[in-house]
Structures are given as C-alpha cells and as structure tokens.
Design an enzyme around this catalytic site. Structure first.
Site, mmCIF file in Angstrom:
data_model
loop_
_atom_site.group_PDB
_atom_site.id
_atom_site.type_symbol
_atom_site.label_atom_id
_atom_site.label_comp_id
_atom_site.label_asym_id
_atom_site.label_seq_id
_atom_site.Cartn_x
_atom_site.Cartn_y
_atom_site.Cartn_z
ATOM 1 N N ARG A 69 0.686 3.370 -6.195
ATOM 2 C CA ARG A 69 1.792 2.969 -5.311
ATOM 3 C C ARG A 69 2.309 4.155 -4.504
ATOM 4 O O ARG A 69 2.620 4.025 -3.318
ATOM 5 C CB ARG A 69 2.912 2.376 -6.162
ATOM 6 N N HIS A 73 2.565 4.311 -0.481
ATOM 7 C CA HIS A 73 3.834 4.520 0.222
ATOM 8 C C HIS A 73 3.802 5.783 1.077
ATOM 9 O O HIS A 73 4.506 5.860 2.085
ATOM 10 C CB HIS A 73 4.991 4.578 -0.782
ATOM 11 N N ASN A 101 11.873 3.086 -1.786
ATOM 12 C CA ASN A 101 11.378 4.050 -2.776
ATOM 13 C C ASN A 101 12.370 4.366 -3.883
ATOM 14 O O ASN A 101 11.972 4.733 -4.987
ATOM 15 C CB ASN A 101 11.012 5.371 -2.091
#
Length: 329
Positions: A69, A73, A101
């Site tokens: 992840r 991101h 986040n």
C-alpha cells in the site's frame, strides 16, 4: 548588394524535430531505470533490503499489505519519488498527515531501517524510492505472492504533495468509471487496475471505510447478507471507526486469488472492491482471476512494474536522501 531574404521556418517544420526530441527524452528517462542499476555501485543493495524487509514481516505478517500500500500511495502521488516518506518540517507539509494516509498508511519505519543499513555499506547511493519499490516486491514474495524484476534508478523528491493525495488516490467509495479514470490518468489500464486491486487479498480495513456497506439494510443488492452480518461483529453501527477487519476472512495473510472469488460471491469488503464485479466492464477480468491464480499473479507482477514507472525522478533530478524522512541539508 543583393538583398537576401531569410524565411522563418514554418511551425510545421519544427514538429518532426520536436517529436524526435520528446521521444529521445522519454527513452532516456526510461533507460535510466534498470534492473541492474546498483550492480557496480552497491552490489549488495537488493539482498540488504530483502533481509531487512523479510525479517520485519516475519514479526508482523500484516506488514506485507502495508508495504504494498505504501508503494502504491507513493507512486500515485506525483510519481514514485518517495515523497510519501518525508516527515513534517518547517519547509515541508508531509503527505503522511493527509487524510488518505493519516489513518491507514504504515510501515515507514521499515523503509527507514532498510535505508539505514544501506547507508552503512553504500552511503548516498540507493534512493528511498528504490528501497520502497524493492520492499513492495519482497513483501509480495514473502507471503506467497509473485516476484518480479524491479527496475531501479529512481531518485528522491525534495518536496511533498499533500494536496495531490486528495485528488490522485482512489476514494474508497468511488464508482467503477471514476476508478478507471484514476488509473488511466497514471497510464494504467482497467486490467492493471483490477490486478492491483487484488492486493486487497491481504491486510485489513478500518470500520469507517465499509460501515455504510454492511449496514445497508438490504438496500445494497450487491452484498451477501451473511457476509454483512459477520462483518457487523467487528464494526458497530456507531463508533469504533478505527476497528479493523480482514479484507479476506479466509486467508488474510496469504497472497492468493481468494479476493476475486469473494467478489464473485458478493463478499467484497469495500465499495471499490465490489464495484469491480457488479455488472460492469471489469466483470470478465474478475471472473478470469477467480478461476486462474497464475493469470492473476502474472498480471499483478506486470502491473506493479508499470506502476513503478510512473513519473520517476532520474538523472540529476531530485536527490538521494540520506534519511528517508528528511531532505538532505
């Protein structure tokens, strides 16, 4: 004396040269990413990252999902440049505290630790962006997922882009066309999008991201009622926003194609999961992956390579940060 008339070239005369320049510039940028980029400058780079990451995941298997992840991101916000790793400072507004986040991105300390080890053997050579890319691959491989040859040679950003996290990262309630557009803007196809979404075969989601879906009281006809009832045990109707639930109830810490079998059974946890199999253009891809683990693994690896190619800083752009959380002085 004869008069000499000098004619200015037409705009059309510039086009072939301009196109050639653009093609050369693009090819030069891509050529700077290479699977053997550190073969001479830091020959033990990959093994050092591998050992560091695998040791960490052996302690907490969930961290595999977190590292995948984190790389996602990073790449979707201004390219794969490690901007997500920058801490808050007087001159930088960190992406870490941006809404997409702040409650879910994790694993920063593992990247920092791997980078610190590299600095002891090859100071100032390996970028944080490359550490993050290799860590994602190692995370996948460690929990039974595919491996791939990571292209290297990225450099690190000297800025963070918190505002872009709100516009470029997919929203967990996005519809199918919005998701296709989000990924398309990064040069990724609908098949890439479905394959990358398969990373949700790992990890956990917070209650607030799926509460509406499991408490739809039958109005959501694309959720299995028994599945919704089971999920309510971990996610109360009121409060408990940060309570965690496994994305895949059966094999939550193993990389497999069970995610897609869940979608076919209307057991996708997030709206952006189930929308991939809801009568739309990606249904056939989901069905294909649900039947063929090998096809899913191959496409996931290929999509991760393409994702790693999103706007890398190369050549003299950016810098090689000594500490991933801070720009070099």
């Amino acid at each position: 004396m004869a008069t000499v008339t000098v004619r200015s070239p037409s705009k059309s005369a510039f086009l072939p040269a301009l196109l050639l320049f653009m093609i050369v510039a693009i090819n030069q940028s891509e050529a700077q990413l290479s699977t053997n980029f550190y073969a001479s400058s830091c020959p033990n780079a990959l093994s050092t990252i591998r050992n560091s990451i695998r040791t960490a995941i052996s302690r907490e298997r969930r961290m595999a999902a977190s590292l995948l992840r984190l790389h996602f991101h990073d790449c979707f916000v201004h390219g794969c440049d490690a901007s997500i790793l920058l801490d808050q400072s007087p001159t930088i507004t960190s992406e870490k505290t941006a809404p997409p986040n702040d409650k879910s991105a994790r694993g920063y300390e593992l990247i920092d630790a791997a980078k610190a080890r590299l600095e002891t053997i090859c100071p100032g050579v390996v970028s944080c962006a490359d550490v993050l890319a290799v860590a994602a691959k190692e995370a996948s491989a460690y929990v039974g997922g595919p491996s791939w040859a990571v292209k290297l040679g990225r450099r690190d950003s000297t800025s963070a882009f918190p505002d872009e996290t709100l516009t470029d990262l997919p929203f967990f309630k996005a519809d199918l066309q919005t998701l296709i557009d989000n990924f398309g803007a990064k040069g990724l196809s609908p098949r890439d999008m479905v394959a990358l979404s398969g990373a949700h075969t790992l990890g956990q989601a917070q209650c607030f991201t799926f509460r509406d879906r499991i408490y739809s009281n039958g109005t959501d006809n694309i959720i299995d009622r028994g599945f919704a009832s089971t999920r309510r045990r971990r996610c109360p109707a009121v409060g408990g926003d940060d309570a965690l639930a496994a994305m895949d109830l059966v094999t939550p810490n193993s990389f497999d194609n069970n995610y897609f079998r869940n979608l076919v059974q209307r057991k996708g946890l997030l709206e952006t999961d189930q929308v991939l199999f809801s009568g739309g253009s990606t249904d056939s891809i989901v069905m294909e992956y649900s039947r063929s683990p090998s096809r899913f693994s191959a496409d996931f690896a290929a999509a991760m390579i393409r994702m790693g190619d999103i706007q890398p800083l190369t050549g003299s752009a950016g810098q090689i940060r000594r500490i991933c959380g801070a720009v070099n002085n």
